[in-house]
Scaffold this motif. Structure first.
Motif, PDB file in Angstrom:
ATOM      1  N   HIS A  14      24.884  -5.024 -30.424  1.00 46.42           N
ATOM      2  CA  HIS A  14      23.811  -6.024 -30.478  1.00 46.42           C
ATOM      3  C   HIS A  14      22.536  -5.537 -29.816  1.00 46.42           C
ATOM      4  O   HIS A  14      21.717  -6.323 -29.372  1.00 46.42           O
ATOM      5  N   CYS A  24      20.660 -11.524 -37.074  1.00 42.56           N
ATOM      6  CA  CYS A  24      22.065 -11.456 -36.654  1.00 42.56           C
ATOM      7  C   CYS A  24      22.489 -12.817 -36.118  1.00 42.56           C
ATOM      8  O   CYS A  24      21.665 -13.612 -35.675  1.00 42.56           O
ATOM      9  N   CYS A  26      23.687 -13.364 -33.426  1.00 39.40           N
ATOM     10  CA  CYS A  26      23.391 -13.442 -31.996  1.00 39.40           C
ATOM     11  C   CYS A  26      21.963 -13.906 -31.746  1.00 39.40           C
ATOM     12  O   CYS A  26      21.569 -14.141 -30.615  1.00 39.40           O
ATOM     13  N   GLN A  28      19.116 -12.191 -32.656  1.00 46.39           N
ATOM     14  CA  GLN A  28      18.141 -11.109 -32.751  1.00 46.39           C
ATOM     15  C   GLN A  28      18.063 -10.592 -34.185  1.00 46.39           C
ATOM     16  O   GLN A  28      18.895 -10.900 -35.022  1.00 46.39           O
ATOM     17  N   CYS A  31      20.170  -5.940 -35.315  1.00 44.36           N
ATOM     18  CA  CYS A  31      21.182  -5.388 -34.407  1.00 44.36           C
ATOM     19  C   CYS A  31      21.865  -4.200 -35.077  1.00 44.36           C
ATOM     20  O   CYS A  31      22.028  -4.162 -36.296  1.00 44.36           O
TER      21      CYS A  31
HETATM   22 ZN   LIG Z   1      23.286  -9.256 -32.801  1.00 41.26          ZN
END
Ligand SMILES: [Zn+2]
Length: 166
Positions: A14, A24, A26, A28, A31
């Protein structure tokens, strides 16, 4: 294994290596595990080609047959993999990196792309040796290095588990 201050040491997957890349889960963009995954190669092929593939095996097969879009998509994946391996090389300076995952099925073609991308950024000394590992070889290995590589380079499985982060 080194777990770090917040238990997230080694979460190279990540680290964003392409700020304009896909979003992503997550939160961001770009990644490493997004842009170096088989899914990324499939997506970029399906965007560029009138022909569509449903999985990485079809894509690898097309590249073996010389399909230029397939080769381009997998080459881009290999470059992204190599760029991400710079992170690992800069952090732990390994002598050898074993890669597992779908792209190793065509390692003769794409291994050199990964190696070239990795070698392009060495601060000093030679880059780590880069080798494709089969499942049998991996099974014989143990320890943190093998685990780390398996987690981040075996991309046909979704290695991103949100549960571990929760
Ligand atoms: Zn990510």
């Amino acid at each position: 294994m080194h777990s770090g201050y917040n238990g997230m040491a080694g979460e190279f997957g990540h680290v964003s290596i392409d700020p304009s890349g896909p979003l992503c889960q997550c939160g961001q963009k770009g990644c490493w595990e997004m842009v170096a995954s088989s899914r990324a190669a499939i997506r970029s092929f399906n965007e560029a080609s009138r022909r569509k593939v449903k999985d990485i095996y079809e894509l690898l097969q097309l590249s073996e047959e010389g399909d230029e879009n397939a080769i381009e998509a997998l080459t881009e994946q290999a470059r992204a993999l190599g760029r991400g391996l710079r992170l690992i090389t800069a952090s732990i300076s390994p002598e050898l990196i074993l890669v597992v995952g779908d792209i190793t099925a065509s390692w003769d073609r794409f291994g050199p792309v990964v190696a070239q991308e990795l070698a392009a950024s060495m601060l000093a000394g030679p880059p780590p040796l880069l080798r494709a590992a089969g499942d049998a070889e991996l099974a014989r290995l143990s320890g943190s290095a093998a685990m780390l590589m398996q987690r981040h380079a075996s991309y046909h499985r979704s290695t991103h588990d949100a549960s571990r982060r929760a």
